[in-house]
Write an enzyme that holds these catalytic residues in place. Sequence first.
Site, PDB file in Angstrom:
ATOM      1  CG  ASP A  17      -1.749   1.223   1.373  1.00 45.36           C
ATOM      2  OD1 ASP A  17      -2.341   1.627   0.364  1.00 45.36           O
ATOM      3  OD2 ASP A  17      -1.811   1.790   2.476  1.00 45.36           O
TER       4      ASP A  17
ATOM      5  CG  ASP B 102      -1.344   2.029   6.985  1.00 47.11           C
ATOM      6  OD1 ASP B 102      -1.718   1.881   5.804  1.00 47.11           O
ATOM      7  OD2 ASP B 102      -1.323   3.118   7.572  1.00 47.11           O
TER       8      ASP B 102
ATOM      9  CG  ASP C 237      -4.165  -1.253   3.113  1.00 41.29           C
ATOM     10  OD1 ASP C 237      -4.379  -0.956   1.930  1.00 41.29           O
ATOM     11  OD2 ASP C 237      -3.567  -0.514   3.911  1.00 41.29           O
TER      12      ASP C 237
END
Length: 381
Positions: free
Chosen positions: A49, A254, A258
């Site tokens: 990410d 995080d 996600d």
Amino acid sequence: MVIACPCALGLATPTAVMVGTGVGASQGVLIKGGQALESAHKVNCVVFDKTGTLTIGKPVVVSTRLLKNLALRDFYELAAAAEVNSEHPLAKAIVEYAKKFREDEENPKWPEAQDFESITGHGVKAIVRNKEVIMGNKSLMLENNIPISIDAEEILAETEGMAQTGILVSIDREVTGVLAISDPLKPGAREVISILKSMKVKSIIVTGDNWGTANSIAREVGIETVIAEAKPVQKAEKVKELQAAGYTVAMVGDGINDSPALVAADVGMAIGAGTDIAIEAADIVLMKSNLEDVITAIDLSRKTFSRIRLNYIWALGYNLMGIPIAAGALFPGTGFRLPPWIAGAAMAASSVSVVVCSLLLKNYKRPKKLENLYIGGIRIE
């Protein structure tokens, strides 16, 4: 029967896994069990990410460009009221910046937002002071049939070229302003991607941010494959596509966005400073929130499985040599017979050798290339 006791075979895997997970914890890498360790050593593709993973995760508003005749204070009143209910880091940055226009108030109260809606991966909608406020990326504006002026397009392109995130603000279905938000790269991010390449691990960025910012970040860190403006479900679908292509995938993230991808991946790695949902969904938690711990997790799992294989060699070696002798294979020619007490001692020695071999994992050290990011144990910033 005495020498053939399979204690060593029974100890070969659990002792190495126990020591490996313990070493990981001491390094700030929390591995949730043997399955995560087993999957991690096969990883050959890491999906990152962007916000909070490759970047520090503490974005700040760096510029505001208004396209309509509106006072900045009034503009941020509406923006903060719309974003204050969102948990996204970009929303928090906007609210924090808006406080500058109310320096006379310690804890400012924003106007009440009605019909608040958070569109995951795109932005927010709300009614503030009888005005429809929509804030987010270009896709959100297009989905709501809000025209984007040439000036707004140019500001967005300029913002994205500087690796900043551009947030479009629409008031009553007119793009009123563009916010530029900067989130610096984490120290050592480029070096980490370089080390992963040397380990023959492919790196990919999958983010909900816009294409321009995502591509700029990718160029800075050295990642070639980028998927941008991806919703949470699309992130998970991309992970599944990579798995179908034959990759063993680790997802590093995080945020709440996600979580589906963390669950779908062969190994989910959550940043320790991330959301509770992401941490719960992950197989491995990087407690120190350092990006280089991704390498530590993969390398440690590989070393642990090398140790498990070595344990099996020791255990099987003893049995392959000892069982025929104990069965009397040498007796017809030499008259040598293996007494039971020696057989028992050999069996015990095989178990001890496996345990000692596993305990040697405690001497684990990070890869030398990774150690170059540290001087005297202190991380180079």
